[in-house]
Design an enzyme around this catalytic site. Structure first.
Site, PDB file in Angstrom:
ATOM      1  N   ASN A  54     -16.893 -14.254  38.047  1.00  0.00           N
ATOM      2  CA  ASN A  54     -17.067 -13.034  37.270  1.00  0.00           C
ATOM      3  C   ASN A  54     -18.082 -13.333  36.161  1.00  0.00           C
ATOM      4  O   ASN A  54     -17.848 -14.195  35.306  1.00  0.00           O
ATOM      5  CB  ASN A  54     -15.720 -12.609  36.687  1.00  0.00           C
ATOM      6  CG  ASN A  54     -15.833 -11.350  35.856  1.00  0.00           C
ATOM      7  OD1 ASN A  54     -16.742 -11.205  35.034  1.00  0.00           O
ATOM      8  ND2 ASN A  54     -14.928 -10.423  36.057  1.00  0.00           N
TER       9      ASN A  54
ATOM     10  N   HIS B  42      -7.371 -13.901  36.716  1.00  0.00           N
ATOM     11  CA  HIS B  42      -7.206 -13.503  35.309  1.00  0.00           C
ATOM     12  C   HIS B  42      -6.618 -14.641  34.489  1.00  0.00           C
ATOM     13  O   HIS B  42      -5.532 -15.125  34.781  1.00  0.00           O
ATOM     14  CB  HIS B  42      -6.352 -12.245  35.137  1.00  0.00           C
ATOM     15  CG  HIS B  42      -6.815 -11.471  33.938  1.00  0.00           C
ATOM     16  ND1 HIS B  42      -6.470 -11.834  32.659  1.00  0.00           N
ATOM     17  CD2 HIS B  42      -7.658 -10.418  33.811  1.00  0.00           C
ATOM     18  CE1 HIS B  42      -7.063 -11.022  31.809  1.00  0.00           C
ATOM     19  NE2 HIS B  42      -7.797 -10.158  32.481  1.00  0.00           N
TER      20      HIS B  42
ATOM     21  N   GLU C 231     -15.818  -4.653  40.371  1.00  0.00           N
ATOM     22  CA  GLU C 231     -14.509  -4.379  39.793  1.00  0.00           C
ATOM     23  C   GLU C 231     -14.636  -3.092  38.992  1.00  0.00           C
ATOM     24  O   GLU C 231     -15.620  -2.914  38.265  1.00  0.00           O
ATOM     25  CB  GLU C 231     -14.198  -5.566  38.879  1.00  0.00           C
ATOM     26  CG  GLU C 231     -12.768  -5.728  38.542  1.00  0.00           C
ATOM     27  CD  GLU C 231     -12.610  -6.864  37.545  1.00  0.00           C
ATOM     28  OE1 GLU C 231     -13.024  -7.993  37.844  1.00  0.00           O
ATOM     29  OE2 GLU C 231     -12.082  -6.594  36.462  1.00  0.00           O
TER      30      GLU C 231
ATOM     31  N   HIS D 207     -17.644  -6.218  36.439  1.00  0.00           N
ATOM     32  CA  HIS D 207     -16.787  -5.062  36.115  1.00  0.00           C
ATOM     33  C   HIS D 207     -17.655  -4.042  35.382  1.00  0.00           C
ATOM     34  O   HIS D 207     -18.067  -4.281  34.246  1.00  0.00           O
ATOM     35  CB  HIS D 207     -15.623  -5.541  35.237  1.00  0.00           C
ATOM     36  CG  HIS D 207     -14.616  -4.478  34.915  1.00  0.00           C
ATOM     37  ND1 HIS D 207     -13.459  -4.759  34.238  1.00  0.00           N
ATOM     38  CD2 HIS D 207     -14.581  -3.156  35.172  1.00  0.00           C
ATOM     39  CE1 HIS D 207     -12.750  -3.641  34.090  1.00  0.00           C
ATOM     40  NE2 HIS D 207     -13.426  -2.654  34.644  1.00  0.00           N
TER      41      HIS D 207
ATOM     42  N   ARG E 138     -19.501  -1.962  28.152  1.00  0.00           N
ATOM     43  CA  ARG E 138     -19.577  -2.936  27.056  1.00  0.00           C
ATOM     44  C   ARG E 138     -20.280  -4.237  27.458  1.00  0.00           C
ATOM     45  O   ARG E 138     -20.797  -4.941  26.618  1.00  0.00           O
ATOM     46  CB  ARG E 138     -18.196  -3.246  26.494  1.00  0.00           C
ATOM     47  CG  ARG E 138     -17.293  -3.988  27.433  1.00  0.00           C
ATOM     48  CD  ARG E 138     -16.018  -4.402  26.768  1.00  0.00           C
ATOM     49  NE  ARG E 138     -15.134  -3.265  26.539  1.00  0.00           N
ATOM     50  CZ  ARG E 138     -13.811  -3.391  26.401  1.00  0.00           C
ATOM     51  NH1 ARG E 138     -13.262  -4.589  26.429  1.00  0.00           N
ATOM     52  NH2 ARG E 138     -13.046  -2.337  26.240  1.00  0.00           N
TER      53      ARG E 138
ATOM     54  N   ARG F 243     -17.530  -1.187  33.401  1.00  0.00           N
ATOM     55  CA  ARG F 243     -16.524  -0.449  32.628  1.00  0.00           C
ATOM     56  C   ARG F 243     -17.081   0.896  32.198  1.00  0.00           C
ATOM     57  O   ARG F 243     -18.295   1.060  32.049  1.00  0.00           O
ATOM     58  CB  ARG F 243     -16.120  -1.250  31.387  1.00  0.00           C
ATOM     59  CG  ARG F 243     -15.452  -2.580  31.690  1.00  0.00           C
ATOM     60  CD  ARG F 243     -14.974  -3.228  30.396  1.00  0.00           C
ATOM     61  NE  ARG F 243     -13.814  -2.533  29.892  1.00  0.00           N
ATOM     62  CZ  ARG F 243     -12.560  -2.988  30.006  1.00  0.00           C
ATOM     63  NH1 ARG F 243     -12.309  -4.150  30.548  1.00  0.00           N
ATOM     64  NH2 ARG F 243     -11.565  -2.285  29.528  1.00  0.00           N
TER      65      ARG F 243
ATOM     66  N   HIS G 163     -19.445 -11.887  31.186  1.00  0.00           N
ATOM     67  CA  HIS G 163     -19.719 -12.379  29.833  1.00  0.00           C
ATOM     68  C   HIS G 163     -21.112 -12.966  29.660  1.00  0.00           C
ATOM     69  O   HIS G 163     -21.532 -13.239  28.544  1.00  0.00           O
ATOM     70  CB  HIS G 163     -18.602 -13.318  29.373  1.00  0.00           C
ATOM     71  CG  HIS G 163     -17.309 -12.564  29.264  1.00  0.00           C
ATOM     72  ND1 HIS G 163     -17.199 -11.420  28.508  1.00  0.00           N
ATOM     73  CD2 HIS G 163     -16.103 -12.740  29.859  1.00  0.00           C
ATOM     74  CE1 HIS G 163     -15.973 -10.930  28.641  1.00  0.00           C
ATOM     75  NE2 HIS G 163     -15.292 -11.711  29.459  1.00  0.00           N
TER      76      HIS G 163
ATOM     77  N   THR H  11      -8.885  -6.675  31.062  1.00  0.00           N
ATOM     78  CA  THR H  11      -7.904  -5.935  31.859  1.00  0.00           C
ATOM     79  C   THR H  11      -6.486  -6.412  31.536  1.00  0.00           C
ATOM     80  O   THR H  11      -6.193  -7.599  31.622  1.00  0.00           O
ATOM     81  CB  THR H  11      -8.178  -6.163  33.363  1.00  0.00           C
ATOM     82  OG1 THR H  11      -9.579  -6.050  33.579  1.00  0.00           O
ATOM     83  CG2 THR H  11      -7.441  -5.157  34.209  1.00  0.00           C
TER      84      THR H  11
ATOM     85  N   GLU I 180      -5.325  -8.454  44.717  1.00  0.00           N
ATOM     86  CA  GLU I 180      -5.604  -9.571  43.812  1.00  0.00           C
ATOM     87  C   GLU I 180      -4.416  -9.677  42.874  1.00  0.00           C
ATOM     88  O   GLU I 180      -4.103  -8.732  42.136  1.00  0.00           O
ATOM     89  CB  GLU I 180      -6.896  -9.330  43.016  1.00  0.00           C
ATOM     90  CG  GLU I 180      -7.187 -10.502  42.073  1.00  0.00           C
ATOM     91  CD  GLU I 180      -8.479 -10.355  41.287  1.00  0.00           C
ATOM     92  OE1 GLU I 180      -9.433  -9.708  41.772  1.00  0.00           O
ATOM     93  OE2 GLU I 180      -8.517 -10.906  40.167  1.00  0.00           O
TER      94      GLU I 180
HETATM   95  N1  PXP Z   1      -9.809 -10.474  38.060  1.00  0.00           N
HETATM   96  C1  PXP Z   1      -9.770  -9.262  37.446  1.00  0.00           C
HETATM   97  C2  PXP Z   1      -9.240  -8.109  38.222  1.00  0.00           C
HETATM   98  C3  PXP Z   1     -10.228  -9.100  36.128  1.00  0.00           C
HETATM   99  O1  PXP Z   1     -10.160  -7.894  35.532  1.00  0.00           O
HETATM  100  C4  PXP Z   1     -10.781 -10.208  35.456  1.00  0.00           C
HETATM  101  C5  PXP Z   1     -11.355 -10.035  34.090  1.00  0.00           C
HETATM  102  O2  PXP Z   1     -12.482  -9.234  34.131  1.00  0.00           O
HETATM  103  C6  PXP Z   1     -10.817 -11.438  36.141  1.00  0.00           C
HETATM  104  C7  PXP Z   1     -10.294 -11.553  37.425  1.00  0.00           C
HETATM  105  C8  PXP Z   1     -11.370 -12.661  35.507  1.00  0.00           C
HETATM  106  O3  PXP Z   1     -10.576 -13.000  34.425  1.00  0.00           O
HETATM  107  P1  PXP Z   1     -11.037 -14.164  33.448  1.00  0.00           P
HETATM  108  O4  PXP Z   1     -12.315 -13.692  32.807  1.00  0.00           O
HETATM  109  O5  PXP Z   1      -9.904 -14.269  32.496  1.00  0.00           O
HETATM  110  O6  PXP Z   1     -11.250 -15.373  34.299  1.00  0.00           O
END
Ligand code: PXP
Length: 236
Positions: free
Chosen positions: A6, A190, A69, A42, A48, A44, A9, A100, A150
């Site tokens: 992901n 997550h 996402e 993601h 952001r 959003r 960031h 999330t 997931e």
């Molecule tokens: N899976 C989902 C569905 C999420 O919403 C997120 C955060 O955007 C992640 C995985 C990744 O989480 P993390 O950034 O805490 O590794």
């Protein structure tokens, strides 16, 4: 076990100065070169971090798998149907949250989610539902036609005692087993990081992990390629 990165960031950092660096497209290339099996972003409602044009560019450049996402709002659904990512992961979205929080309540929103899944299936896009490791949510996900779930590992990631950690890990394992029995592909994610990932990685029924923050954070110290390779080594 596959690892999907992901990269939200990378965009958070870029947006801090409103410019173009670091570029999520470049980041995705580095992650793929380092062995990532897919790229997750993601989009959003408040944009952001990831912006619409990032997703369009990634659609053109990602060679592994692009997992979009998103919350099931009409606006984002319409955009996703135009972009046609390789996978849609539906998540609950709340404007005030930092990230999330909690899984989708599929049981309570069966009809709405089923309609959204049908729209994606009409475009041949498979759908994953981000849910808590709860049997009723897994059954409802299967019932409304999702190919994948997931499992939300956030509570496990925040456990503060060994007992709690083991209990939550057992819950995730039982949910993964149940999901597989129901014929679903099972992903997890997550809050996973270099210290807590191995417990989840040891669950053989989990096919894929979705990890973002911890890898991007480590990348600021050791570089993105190394941060990705270190995580792949841990989960394999
Ligand atoms: N899976 C989902 C569905 C999420 O919403 C997120 C955060 O955007 C992640 C995985 C990744 O989480 P993390 O950034 O805490 O590794």
């Amino acid at each position: 076990m596959r690892l999907c990165l992901n990269i939200d960031h990378i965009a958070t950092l870029r947006n801090a100065r409103g410019g173009t660096e670091p570029d999520p497209v470049e980041a995705a290339k580095i992650c793929e070169r380092a062995g990532a099996d897919g790229i997750v972003v993601h989009l959003r409602e408040d944009r952001r971090h990831i912006k619409d044009r990032d997703v369009w560019k990634l659609r053109e450049t990602v060679t592994t798998k692009l997992d979009l996402e998103m919350g099931a709002s009409d606006e984002i659904v319409a955009i996703a149907l135009e972009i046609v990512p390789d996978l849609i992961t539906l998540v609950p979205e709340n404007r005030l949250e930092l990230t999330t929080e909690g899984g989708l309540d599929v049981v309570a929103h069966k009809e709405k989610l089923k309609n959204v899944i049908t729209l994606f299936h009409n475009k041949k896009i498979p759908v994953s539902l981000f849910i808590d490791p709860v049997m009723a949510q897994i059954e409802a996900s299967k019932e409304i036609g999702a190919e994948m779930i997931e499992l939300h590992t956030g509570e496990y990631a925040e456990a503060t005692t060994q007992e709690e950690l083991q209990r939550l890990l057992k819950e995730i394992k039982a949910a993964a087993q149940y999901g597989k029995q129901m014929g679903l592909e099972v992903n997890a994610g997550h809050g996973l990081n270099y210290s807590n990932v191995s417990g989840v990685a040891a669950i053989s029924q989990i096919d894929e992990m979705s990890i973002g923050h911890s890898i991007i954070a480590r990348a600021t110290f050791v570089g993105l390629e190394r941060a990705v390779k270190e995580m792949i080594a841990l989960i394999k």
